[in-house]
Design a protein around this motif. Sequence first.
Motif, short mmCIF file in Angstrom:
data_model
loop_
_atom_site.label_atom_id
_atom_site.label_comp_id
_atom_site.label_asym_id
_atom_site.label_seq_id
_atom_site.Cartn_x
_atom_site.Cartn_y
_atom_site.Cartn_z
N VAL A 24 88.23 24.93 26.11
CA VAL A 24 88.97 24.97 27.37
C VAL A 24 88.55 26.17 28.21
N GLY A 25 88.32 27.31 27.57
CA GLY A 25 87.89 28.50 28.29
C GLY A 25 86.53 28.34 28.91
N ASP A 26 85.58 27.74 28.18
CA ASP A 26 84.26 27.53 28.74
C ASP A 26 84.29 26.50 29.87
N PHE A 27 85.15 25.51 29.76
CA PHE A 27 85.27 24.51 30.82
C PHE A 27 85.81 25.15 32.10
N SER A 28 86.81 26.01 31.95
CA SER A 28 87.39 26.66 33.13
C SER A 28 86.47 27.73 33.71
#
Length: 497
Positions: free
Chosen positions: A292-296
């Motif tokens: 989720v962090g890499d996507f955001s």
Amino acid sequence: MEKPRQDWAGLANISFGFFGIQIGFALQNANMSRVFQSLGSSMDDLPALWVAAPLTGLLIQPVIGHMSDRTWLGRLGRRRPYFLAGAVLAALSLFLMPLSPVLLMAALLLWTLDASLNVSMEPFRAFVGDMLRKDQHTAGYAVQTAFIGAGAVVGSLFPYLLEHLGVANEAAPGVIPDTVRYSFWAGGVALFAAVLWTVVTTREYSPEELARFADHDEAAAHAEANLAERDSAAPFGWIVAGIAAGLVTMQFGLEKEVYLLAGLLVGYGLISHVAIRLARAGRPASMLTGIVGDFSGMPDIMKRLALVQFFSWSALFIMWINTTPIVAKDFFGSADPASAAYQEGGNWVGVLFSVYNGVAAIAALTLLPFLSRRFGKVRTHIFGLLCGAAGFASFFVIKDPTWLILSEVGIGIAWASILAMPYAILASSLPQAKLGIYMGLFNVFVVVPQLLVATVMGSIMKAFFPGEPIWTMAFAAGTLVLAALSMARVNLPAERT
């Protein structure tokens, strides 16, 4: 240190497994609508049955990318274990698919097949970036695209060639023809053998070796830091959007598959909220917070290319679902899957698909590198997308199915560009330590448009063009034009070839 420069044999070994993977995808793309209709599916049910394929990619590729970035199994490496596991499962699915006695079993096996192909495919995208210097990325993805095209030609032609060798192309209602049955079995063998070749002939760089290379960027932002800076209330926008989509579907009686899209929006919102809370609480890094962090925190160039991918793959999925019904009805005169004319049309679609894939293989090694050196990657991709738009539009002016080969030439150039240029741009622009997860997340923008096509296109066609699937080609042409316009917003300060 620089990575050693690979010769053409090295480039071929790195991507040869994709030859087998694409045989599997080609058999799936050209024949699954035919399989479903042979087992009793109606035209209106096809989009729902095809939802399984993109949904598995959406769920699996980011997970496999995240895991493969963190895997090291000694001599077997970090990407190759996933190549091999996916190939074994995909080959088994191809062997079992033609034995399906009922529609439900075929749909479940499509899910398994697509999941397995995605397990193998995602690490191959990152593998090129792992193994090659930046100045060889375009060549590496061009070779990979050539193998994709060659594999798709072989997979698409299997039923056509078997029919001309005397294998039965017709079957009783509820039975899959022998041409399709034997094609899937041969494809399973070819897929496993090709992936095994890459596993045996390549040696991956160890984490210590990668750390010494000049293009290995360990300064990439940590996923958890990206999350901790986000507003914990932000994900509720996704939840609201999902609920709204569900209510609109209920109010206007849209196709029930739209509920799946609504559920995905709500699910992503909930997962994002949990991940943000965990990151802010200082919990240890996990797969959830990492993905989720890499996507955001995607780099800006990846966000711009994501929009291009969204429109590009919308057109491709429209083509894969609808070409067989369109060609059978509008060019061979039958919409009945049990008729000889329909099956003849299905075989001709296999030929057409082999043409666009063959064109893609040639264009990837000749046309695209020339245009890229002369005009840059961005303009090259715009040209390719517009060629595809012209190919789809030509379905409305061509009357003889033989001349559809000309349509496939334009589509083949677009296919080559879609498979090569965005990935060459990304591999040279992303943090090398996170190629796996970013390539997996990039696949989200391949899958989401496919889900939209599978869930929304049915409602549009039923409302405005009932019984006339050829109008889906107008949507395909339009979305490729939008992709080309979006590509004009991608800026590369320094072009690399």
